[in-house]
Design an enzyme around this catalytic site. Structure first.
Site, PDB file in Angstrom:
ATOM      1  N   LYS A 115       0.829  -1.206   0.000  1.00 43.15           N
ATOM      2  CA  LYS A 115       0.000   0.000   0.000  1.00 43.15           C
ATOM      3  C   LYS A 115       0.862   1.254   0.000  1.00 43.15           C
ATOM      4  O   LYS A 115       0.532   2.232  -0.659  1.00 43.15           O
ATOM      5  CB  LYS A 115      -0.959  -0.013   1.189  1.00 43.15           C
ATOM      6  CG  LYS A 115      -2.043  -1.047   0.962  1.00 43.15           C
ATOM      7  CD  LYS A 115      -3.218  -0.935   1.880  1.00 43.15           C
ATOM      8  CE  LYS A 115      -4.287  -1.912   1.389  1.00 43.15           C
ATOM      9  NZ  LYS A 115      -5.085  -2.501   2.436  1.00 43.15           N
ATOM     10  N   LYS A 197      -4.641 -11.928  -5.406  1.00 44.38           N
ATOM     11  CA  LYS A 197      -5.756 -12.452  -4.606  1.00 44.38           C
ATOM     12  C   LYS A 197      -7.050 -11.698  -4.931  1.00 44.38           C
ATOM     13  O   LYS A 197      -7.009 -10.510  -5.271  1.00 44.38           O
ATOM     14  CB  LYS A 197      -5.436 -12.402  -3.108  1.00 44.38           C
ATOM     15  CG  LYS A 197      -5.656 -11.068  -2.468  1.00 44.38           C
ATOM     16  CD  LYS A 197      -5.768 -11.128  -0.943  1.00 44.38           C
ATOM     17  CE  LYS A 197      -6.073  -9.702  -0.480  1.00 44.38           C
ATOM     18  NZ  LYS A 197      -6.196  -9.477   0.908  1.00 44.38           N
ATOM     19  N   LYS A 200     -11.736  -7.227  -1.965  1.00 44.56           N
ATOM     20  CA  LYS A 200     -12.849  -6.265  -1.923  1.00 44.56           C
ATOM     21  C   LYS A 200     -12.458  -4.955  -2.581  1.00 44.56           C
ATOM     22  O   LYS A 200     -13.293  -4.224  -3.069  1.00 44.56           O
ATOM     23  CB  LYS A 200     -13.181  -5.846  -0.481  1.00 44.56           C
ATOM     24  CG  LYS A 200     -13.443  -6.872   0.528  1.00 44.56           C
ATOM     25  CD  LYS A 200     -13.804  -6.149   1.846  1.00 44.56           C
ATOM     26  CE  LYS A 200     -13.655  -7.028   3.048  1.00 44.56           C
ATOM     27  NZ  LYS A 200     -12.364  -6.857   3.745  1.00 44.56           N
TER      28      LYS A 200
HETATM   29  P1  TYM Z   1     -10.128  -8.811   5.520  1.00 42.43           P
HETATM   30  O1  TYM Z   1     -11.334  -8.022   5.898  1.00 42.43           O
HETATM   31  O2  TYM Z   1      -9.250  -8.308   4.434  1.00 42.43           O
HETATM   32  O3  TYM Z   1     -10.546 -10.286   5.129  1.00 42.43           O
HETATM   33  C1  TYM Z   1     -11.376 -11.056   5.977  1.00 42.43           C
HETATM   34  C2  TYM Z   1     -10.989 -12.512   5.925  1.00 42.43           C
HETATM   35  O4  TYM Z   1     -11.075 -13.005   4.578  1.00 42.43           O
HETATM   36  C3  TYM Z   1      -9.840 -13.610   4.208  1.00 42.43           C
HETATM   37  N1  TYM Z   1      -9.627 -13.349   2.774  1.00 42.43           N
HETATM   38  C4  TYM Z   1      -9.399 -14.314   1.872  1.00 42.43           C
HETATM   39  N2  TYM Z   1      -9.289 -15.638   1.998  1.00 42.43           N
HETATM   40  C5  TYM Z   1      -9.053 -16.353   0.859  1.00 42.43           C
HETATM   41  N3  TYM Z   1      -8.928 -15.781  -0.368  1.00 42.43           N
HETATM   42  C6  TYM Z   1      -9.030 -14.447  -0.524  1.00 42.43           C
HETATM   43  N4  TYM Z   1      -8.918 -13.907  -1.731  1.00 42.43           N
HETATM   44  C7  TYM Z   1      -9.275 -13.643   0.631  1.00 42.43           C
HETATM   45  N5  TYM Z   1      -9.441 -12.307   0.831  1.00 42.43           N
HETATM   46  C8  TYM Z   1      -9.633 -12.154   2.152  1.00 42.43           C
HETATM   47  C9  TYM Z   1      -8.794 -12.913   5.060  1.00 42.43           C
HETATM   48  O5  TYM Z   1      -7.634 -13.694   5.186  1.00 42.43           O
HETATM   49  C10 TYM Z   1      -9.542 -12.754   6.359  1.00 42.43           C
HETATM   50  O6  TYM Z   1      -9.491 -13.949   7.112  1.00 42.43           O
HETATM   51  N6  TYM Z   1      -6.967  -7.710   9.215  1.00 42.43           N
HETATM   52  C11 TYM Z   1      -8.075  -8.565   8.824  1.00 42.43           C
HETATM   53  C12 TYM Z   1      -9.276  -8.396   9.710  1.00 42.43           C
HETATM   54  C13 TYM Z   1      -9.008  -8.563  11.154  1.00 42.43           C
HETATM   55  C14 TYM Z   1      -8.807  -9.789  11.844  1.00 42.43           C
HETATM   56  C15 TYM Z   1      -8.617  -9.436  13.198  1.00 42.43           C
HETATM   57  C16 TYM Z   1      -8.775 -11.116  11.416  1.00 42.43           C
HETATM   58  C17 TYM Z   1      -8.926  -7.573  12.086  1.00 42.43           C
HETATM   59  N7  TYM Z   1      -8.705  -8.091  13.296  1.00 42.43           N
HETATM   60  C18 TYM Z   1      -8.370 -10.422  14.169  1.00 42.43           C
HETATM   61  C19 TYM Z   1      -8.543 -12.105  12.392  1.00 42.43           C
HETATM   62  C20 TYM Z   1      -8.337 -11.738  13.729  1.00 42.43           C
HETATM   63  C21 TYM Z   1      -8.461  -8.221   7.407  1.00 42.43           C
HETATM   64  O7  TYM Z   1      -8.178  -7.177   6.896  1.00 42.43           O
HETATM   65  O8  TYM Z   1      -9.255  -9.133   6.822  1.00 42.43           O
END
Ligand code: TYM
Length: 332
Positions: A115, A197, A200
């Site tokens: 980023k 990947k 969103k």
């Molecule tokens: P975020 O919001 O980007 O994504 C949420 C969850 O979806 C998974 N994910 C994917 N898995 C497989 N293929 C993909 N293309 C894909 N895109 C997203 C992510 O690995 C995630 O599990 N920082 C985290 C959110 C968070 C969090 C936490 C997670 C904040 N605090 C504490 C676990 C524990 C995030 O940005 O996820």
């Protein structure tokens, strides 16, 4: 009874409409794991504001994400579902942990590096300390297991490092969390560029299937998915587009890539795409209907997130008080 179970914490940012990647990498596994753990599933709205948000869209998406959790099969009577900003200990613990984190380790986070390459000096500081807030989320509940997609592995390792450092500097305070990364849905790739990947925040909506996409849109996106000129359905790194479609099928149907490949002997990509689209639609359609129903029932959603915040506040405050005491703050 619940106190005897091991603890799970996970969360998703309401920063954009959720994708099939979020569903297969995270939510679907939460549903599988929920019976055996004491679960906390959070809508991480504090994380979402590291990217500029339109307030009314953030409000809509926050409730939509909560509805998706429930519609996918998370039982709100058993799991604790809550909104991160409703539990102030996350922000407070995050500061305490920030003072126990190093600029070097935060600067090494791949997501931050990617980023900051794009944004340069005008990148906001929230994106830099974001993994510390994530560590606070996890450590406040003494989570044993954190089910996430592969892209969060590095952030999780940082959370472990921060926990170990705090435990060593003061005295044992936090459980060291383990990651749970699913075998098949760990990294769902962009349909238009299968080396990236599915995200969103993509610029190319055709590469990304949204959980709330209609059947027509899903059919269109999958039929246009980039493949290759080899023409044989095989599960190999040399065919990342085909491999991605196979992974999607495996994650939904809980079968192995070999089984999928075998069933396409003598068939081509058109068949694979047609079937993949129908498998995705069959998985998402019932969920979408439930989400729509839940969004029409705001009172019910409110009762869930209020009850969730009450429990989350209670549990997380206990850990926060321990942290404050060990650090040397005067008890309130
Ligand atoms: P975020 O919001 O980007 O994504 C949420 C969850 O979806 C998974 N994910 C994917 N898995 C497989 N293929 C993909 N293309 C894909 N895109 C997203 C992510 O690995 C995630 O599990 N920082 C985290 C959110 C968070 C969090 C936490 C997670 C904040 N605090 C504490 C676990 C524990 C995030 O940005 O996820």
């Amino acid at each position: 009874m619940d106190t005897e179970k091991k603890v799970i914490f996970s969360g998703i940012q309401p920063s954009g409409d959720l994708t099939l990647g979020n569903y297969l990498g995270a939510i679907k596994n939460w549903v599988r794991l929920q019976e055996d753990y004491d679960c906390y599933f959070c809508v991480v709205d504090l994380h979402a504001i590291t990217v500029k948000q339109v307030p009314k869209d953030l409000r809509r998406r926050t409730l939509e994400v909560l509805s998706i959790y429930i519609a996918a099969g998370i039982n709100p009577e058993k799991a604790t579902l809550f909104i991160q900003s409703h539990v102030p200990s996350h922000s407070e613990a995050s500061w305490l942990l920030t003072c126990n984190s190093y600029i070097g380790e935060l600067g090494r986070m791949t997501q931050y590096k990617d980023k900051s390459k794009k944004m340069g000096d005008s990148i906001n500081a929230g994106l830099f300390v974001y993994p510390v807030l994530m560590a606070a989320d996890i450590l406040l509940y003494n989570a044993d297991l954190v089910p996430v997609g592969k892209d969060q592995k590095q952030h999780l390792e940082l959370a472990r490092d921060i926990a170990e450092r705090f435990n060593k500097a003061y005295s044992p305070t936090f459980t060291i969390p383990e990651g749970y990364i699913p075998p098949a849905g760990a990294k769902i790739m962009d349909l238009q560029d299968p080396t990236k990947k599915m995200s969103k925040s993509t610029d190319n909506p055709n590469g990304c299937i949204l959980i709330m996409d209609s059947p027509e849109v899903i059919r269109k996106k999958v039929s246009r998915a980039v493949t290759d000129s080899i023409g044989i359905v095989n599960y190999t790194e040399d065919q990342p587009g085909v491999q991605n479609l196979i992974n999607i099928i495996c994650a939904i149907k809980n079968i192995s890539p070999e089984e999928v490949v075998k069933s396409y002997e003598g068939k081509g990509y058109a068949d694979l795409k047609k079937d993949a689209a129908e498998i995705i639609i069959a998985e998402l359609s019932p969920l979408q209907e439930k989400v729509k129903g839940l969004l029409d029932n705001k009172e019910y959603l409110e009762s869930i997130y209020k009850k969730g915040a009450e429990k989350a506040n209670y549990i997380s405050q206990k850990t926060l008080r321990k942290m404050q005491k060990k650090i040397g703050f005067i008890p309130r």
